[in-house]
Design an enzyme around this catalytic site. Sequence first.
Site, short mmCIF file in Angstrom:
data_model
loop_
_atom_site.label_atom_id
_atom_site.label_comp_id
_atom_site.label_asym_id
_atom_site.label_seq_id
_atom_site.Cartn_x
_atom_site.Cartn_y
_atom_site.Cartn_z
N ARG A 190 -31.82 37.85 32.34
CA ARG A 190 -30.99 36.96 31.53
C ARG A 190 -30.06 37.83 30.69
O ARG A 190 -30.38 38.98 30.36
CB ARG A 190 -31.85 36.10 30.61
CG ARG A 190 -32.86 35.20 31.32
CD ARG A 190 -33.70 34.45 30.30
NE ARG A 190 -34.64 33.52 30.92
CZ ARG A 190 -35.92 33.81 31.18
NH1 ARG A 190 -36.39 35.01 30.87
NH2 ARG A 190 -36.70 32.92 31.76
N LYS B 146 -37.90 34.76 27.30
CA LYS B 146 -38.04 33.56 26.48
C LYS B 146 -39.45 33.48 25.92
O LYS B 146 -40.41 33.83 26.57
CB LYS B 146 -37.73 32.33 27.31
CG LYS B 146 -36.25 32.17 27.65
CD LYS B 146 -36.00 30.86 28.36
CE LYS B 146 -34.51 30.65 28.61
NZ LYS B 146 -34.25 29.37 29.30
N HIS C 116 -24.61 34.57 34.53
CA HIS C 116 -25.84 34.02 35.09
C HIS C 116 -25.76 33.89 36.61
O HIS C 116 -26.81 33.79 37.27
CB HIS C 116 -26.16 32.67 34.45
CG HIS C 116 -26.77 32.79 33.09
ND1 HIS C 116 -27.98 33.39 32.86
CD2 HIS C 116 -26.32 32.39 31.88
CE1 HIS C 116 -28.27 33.37 31.58
NE2 HIS C 116 -27.26 32.76 30.96
N ARG D 227 -27.81 36.57 38.15
CA ARG D 227 -29.24 36.28 38.16
C ARG D 227 -29.56 35.29 39.29
O ARG D 227 -30.55 35.46 40.01
CB ARG D 227 -29.66 35.71 36.80
CG ARG D 227 -31.11 35.27 36.68
CD ARG D 227 -31.38 34.94 35.21
NE ARG D 227 -32.56 34.13 34.98
CZ ARG D 227 -33.79 34.63 34.80
NH1 ARG D 227 -33.99 35.93 34.87
NH2 ARG D 227 -34.81 33.82 34.57
N HIS E 167 -40.15 33.36 34.74
CA HIS E 167 -40.34 31.91 34.61
C HIS E 167 -41.81 31.61 34.33
O HIS E 167 -42.70 32.12 35.01
CB HIS E 167 -39.94 31.19 35.91
CG HIS E 167 -38.47 31.15 36.14
ND1 HIS E 167 -37.91 30.97 37.39
CD2 HIS E 167 -37.42 31.27 35.28
CE1 HIS E 167 -36.59 30.99 37.29
NE2 HIS E 167 -36.27 31.17 36.03
N TYR F 189 -34.41 27.65 43.27
CA TYR F 189 -33.70 28.60 44.11
C TYR F 189 -34.04 28.44 45.58
O TYR F 189 -33.25 28.81 46.44
CB TYR F 189 -34.03 30.03 43.65
CG TYR F 189 -33.55 30.32 42.26
CD1 TYR F 189 -32.22 30.63 42.01
CD2 TYR F 189 -34.42 30.28 41.17
CE1 TYR F 189 -31.77 30.88 40.73
CE2 TYR F 189 -33.98 30.53 39.89
CZ TYR F 189 -32.66 30.83 39.67
OH TYR F 189 -32.22 31.07 38.40
#
Length: 291
Positions: A148, A172, A237, A240, A263, A272
């Site tokens: 990210r 995150k 992004h 990514r 994730h 994806y």
Amino acid sequence: MGRWRVEDFEAGLTAMSERTRVAYRSDVDAFVEWCDRLDLDGPESVQRSTIRRYLAFLTTREYARRTIARKTASLRRYFRWAVASGHIDLDPTAGVSVPAGDGRLPRVLDGGELSTMLDVAGRSGDEPEWRRRRDDAVLEVLYGSGLRVSELCSLTVASLELDRGAATVWGKGDKERRVPLSEPAVDALRSWLTLRHEVVDAEHGDLLFGNERGKALTPRDVRRIVDRRSPVPTHPHALRHSFATHLLDGGADLRAVQELLGHSDVATTQRYTHVSRERLSAAYRQAHPRA
């Protein structure tokens, strides 16, 4: 940004966490920068049509619908504060809704576009050597490790293990993970590190990347790097997204890609697989004589 009083707005967000305050400030700063390009020099110059035009701009730049919704919420908060503080009379965000969208991931960059961005665009002699090396490293890490933008901007020299081809990042929720670095990324980072001390101010300590002002690299700076280098309209992004899709296209295990992307829920990574299936279906329809 004096007439916008963004610092006063941020100071009034006392009930929020530091991360939330930073997010609000970043969203409003981005809007103010966009307004500056239109010669709008304060909140009193903003009309409802201005807000709608800005949201349309974000949509054309392929920001995710969720991101646009967050930015809209930040602007609503700011303009409500501006009205309550007596700086403006009317809230231009009133009655403005977030544009509808399908929430799809941005287009995956193909091999030629990536080659131009990573191997060709930075080889001209028209820019300072330090910037070319920094931009090489930034783009190689974004695509080679699927980070990210926020994770890239917070990287430190100490987080790198170049001899082992790895780096430690904070994702995150302040979750730590270790990601591999590609050989081109390692080479680009070694090259950048030989000049880093000429760019990054000592006050920023161990931060890996800096900008033209010697300050910490920001997401906006990364956006400018991508805009300079990319042969097609895109955004950070997309690197990514391309990283994840190319791994899955190459047969990588879904759980492994989930770990690499950081994730917490595999359902997020499964988005994806839909992109990869679309690409496979397109290849089938294009190549099979009876498709």
